[in-house]
Design a protein around this motif. Structure first.
Motif, PDB file in Angstrom:
ATOM      1  N   MET A  51     113.558  37.385 -37.422  1.00 17.99           N
ATOM      2  CA  MET A  51     113.503  35.918 -37.362  1.00 17.99           C
ATOM      3  C   MET A  51     113.826  35.291 -38.716  1.00 17.99           C
ATOM      4  O   MET A  51     114.491  34.258 -38.782  1.00 17.99           O
ATOM      5  CB  MET A  51     112.119  35.465 -36.891  1.00 17.99           C
ATOM      6  CG  MET A  51     111.844  35.720 -35.412  1.00 17.99           C
ATOM      7  SD  MET A  51     113.005  34.900 -34.298  1.00 17.99           S
ATOM      8  CE  MET A  51     112.614  33.180 -34.590  1.00 17.99           C
ATOM      9  N   LYS A  52     113.395  35.921 -39.792  1.00 10.66           N
ATOM     10  CA  LYS A  52     113.647  35.360 -41.129  1.00 10.66           C
ATOM     11  C   LYS A  52     115.124  35.416 -41.511  1.00 10.66           C
ATOM     12  O   LYS A  52     115.565  34.750 -42.447  1.00 10.66           O
ATOM     13  CB  LYS A  52     112.796  36.089 -42.188  1.00 10.66           C
ATOM     14  CG  LYS A  52     113.154  37.546 -42.408  1.00 10.66           C
ATOM     15  CD  LYS A  52     112.240  38.181 -43.437  1.00 10.66           C
ATOM     16  CE  LYS A  52     112.535  39.663 -43.615  1.00 10.66           C
ATOM     17  NZ  LYS A  52     113.862  39.927 -44.189  1.00 10.66           N
ATOM     18  N   ASP A  53     115.898  36.226 -40.763  1.00 10.72           N
ATOM     19  CA  ASP A  53     117.327  36.352 -41.031  1.00 10.72           C
ATOM     20  C   ASP A  53     118.182  35.523 -40.069  1.00 10.72           C
ATOM     21  O   ASP A  53     119.402  35.708 -39.996  1.00 10.72           O
ATOM     22  CB  ASP A  53     117.749  37.827 -40.950  1.00 10.72           C
ATOM     23  CG  ASP A  53     117.108  38.674 -42.027  1.00 10.72           C
ATOM     24  OD1 ASP A  53     116.830  38.117 -43.102  1.00 10.72           O
ATOM     25  OD2 ASP A  53     116.875  39.878 -41.796  1.00 10.72           O
ATOM     26  N   ARG A  54     117.537  34.624 -39.322  1.00 16.83           N
ATOM     27  CA  ARG A  54     118.264  33.730 -38.409  1.00 16.83           C
ATOM     28  C   ARG A  54     118.213  32.322 -38.995  1.00 16.83           C
ATOM     29  O   ARG A  54     117.131  31.762 -39.173  1.00 16.83           O
ATOM     30  CB  ARG A  54     117.629  33.746 -37.012  1.00 16.83           C
ATOM     31  CG  ARG A  54     117.526  35.141 -36.415  1.00 16.83           C
ATOM     32  CD  ARG A  54     116.858  35.130 -35.051  1.00 16.83           C
ATOM     33  NE  ARG A  54     116.401  36.452 -34.669  1.00 16.83           N
ATOM     34  CZ  ARG A  54     115.837  36.756 -33.503  1.00 16.83           C
ATOM     35  NH1 ARG A  54     115.668  35.791 -32.600  1.00 16.83           N
ATOM     36  NH2 ARG A  54     115.451  37.979 -33.241  1.00 16.83           N
ATOM     37  N   LEU A  55     119.386  31.782 -39.281  1.00 16.66           N
ATOM     38  CA  LEU A  55     119.469  30.517 -40.006  1.00 16.66           C
ATOM     39  C   LEU A  55     120.040  29.414 -39.108  1.00 16.66           C
ATOM     40  O   LEU A  55     121.180  29.498 -38.653  1.00 16.66           O
ATOM     41  CB  LEU A  55     120.369  30.711 -41.233  1.00 16.66           C
ATOM     42  CG  LEU A  55     120.403  29.595 -42.267  1.00 16.66           C
ATOM     43  CD1 LEU A  55     119.026  29.383 -42.889  1.00 16.66           C
ATOM     44  CD2 LEU A  55     121.434  29.926 -43.351  1.00 16.66           C
TER      45      LEU A  55
END
Length: 387
Positions: A51-55
């Motif tokens: 999730m932290k790598d979805r912008l």
């Protein structure tokens, strides 16, 4: 090869998701990546990108609903939020990567508009090469998608170090559902490029005798333009030893009776696989004789990777392309198949690209005509209520 993937838009995000799934499955550590999108639902559908790598970008403009195939808006949002994207890339670390690969569908709005903008800034900031893996739409998907793809591609060839093209129309089958069709396209794409990008890494079977490392890959693609990739596989057939009989061994030396496939047989198989890879279905159908450079990779069980076969394959490719730069090597993997991959770099003639550009020209004329028609519709009508 250590690759930093950026999945831009819906199609790009899905494919990077599959690359990372493959990397986890084989317990590799070569791939890392992020997904960038203007549509919240597309990002939520990913499974393997954290999730932290979805912008999510462009929220103030499109409120998380995507740009609706408007690639001009897609490009503007990318330009406005480029600092946010670059910061997200820096947070994941870029010190040890060999190349950036931006993956996008070129027919929509977010990917086709934002990818050229991102490539321009990546090249300005980083020393590593920036490649694009772009999917072009089939003609039956509609003129708007072809128009978007043509505009995006014309910009990308100037902004990226090289652009791999995957032609959706070359891989469609009759009677497939939409989901099954796109799953097939994505599987084909990930299989081909997955082998290429992993070549040269140290696995449990060691490294190849003729290693294809990142410098070979980068030098093959240094001429820019567009490139295509061929792929073929052949099953490994191991001869079983015959049952011993009363007369077994008579008239034969012991070594001959127990010998496996001969070197010539292995060479012929490798050459055959490379021929099929280059002459079969390429990611972008084209006139392969116009390629300026090529890279040949043979992957399979170590005892099947015949040096003579690899060298003869390279010679055959060199005889059949315009240029003389043909690099190549082997990549040992634990498999029951031999796979051959051929990159044909900087293609000079691709009928499908010519067709795409012609459709785009016609679409541009149609748009201008429709705008004129709309503007003259009310010219001689009644007076408006107010000016």
């Amino acid at each position: 090869m250590r690759v930093f993937f950026i999945g831009y838009g819906q199609a790009g995000g899905k494919i990077v998701d599959m690359f990372l799934a493959m990397d986890k499955k084989i317990q590799g550590n070569s791939f890392r990546g992020i997904a960038v999108n203007t549509a919240r639902t597309d990002l939520m559908g990913l499974k393997h990108i954290e999730m932290k790598d979805r912008l999510l970008i462009g929220q103030t403009v499109v409120k998380g609903h995507g740009v609706g195939t408007d690639n001009v808006t897609g490009a503007k949002i990318a330009a406005d939020e480029i600092d946010t994207i670059i910061n997200a890339i820096d947070m994941r670390g870029t010190h040890d990567i060999d190349a950036f690969i931006v993956v996008a569908g070129l027919g929509g709005g977010t990917g086709s508009g934002g990818t050229p903008v991102l490539c321009r800034h990546l090249k300005r900031i980083y020393r590593e090469p920036v490649y694009v893996l772009g999917m072009i739409p089939a003609p039956e998907e509609g003129k708007l998608y072809s128009y978007n793809a043509a505009r995006s591609l014309a910009t990308l060839v100037k902004e990226a170090d090289n652009t791999f093209i995957f032609d959706n129309s070359a891989w469609k089958s009759e009677g497939e559902s939409v989901k099954a069709g796109y799953d097939t396209l994505n599987d084909e794409l990930v299989r081909r490029f997955g082998v290429l990008f992993r070549a040269g890494e140290v696995g449990k079977l060691g490294v190849g005798e003729m290693v294809v490392d990142s410098s070979e890959f980068i030098n093959t693609l240094r001429g820019g333009g567009i490139s295509t990739v061929g792929y073929a596989i052949s099953e490994v057939t191991t001869k079983t030893k015959p049952k011993k009989s009363l007369f077994s061994g008579f008239g034969k030396k012991k070594e001959e009776a127990e010998s496996p496939l001969t070197g010539e047989d292995k060479s012929a198989k490798i050459i055959g696989v490379i021929r099929r890879a280059m002459l079969g279905r390429l990611t972008l159908p084209c006139d392969y004789t116009t390629a300026e450079r090529a890279l040949v990779l043979v992957a399979g069980p170590p005892n099947e990777l015949d040096r003579k076969g690899v060298e003869k394959s390279k010679s055959w490719v060199e005889e059949n392309i315009a240029g003389v730069e043909v690099r190549g090597g082997d990549y040992p993997v634990d498999s029951s198949y031999i796979a051959g991959v051929v990159i044909l770099a900087s293609i000079g003639n691709a009928p499908r690209i010519t067709e795409l550009l012609e459709i785009a020209k016609e679409t541009k004329k149609d748009v201008l005509v429709s705008q004129e028609r709309r503007s003259t519709m009310f010219e001689d009508a009644v007076d408006p209520l107010f000016e």
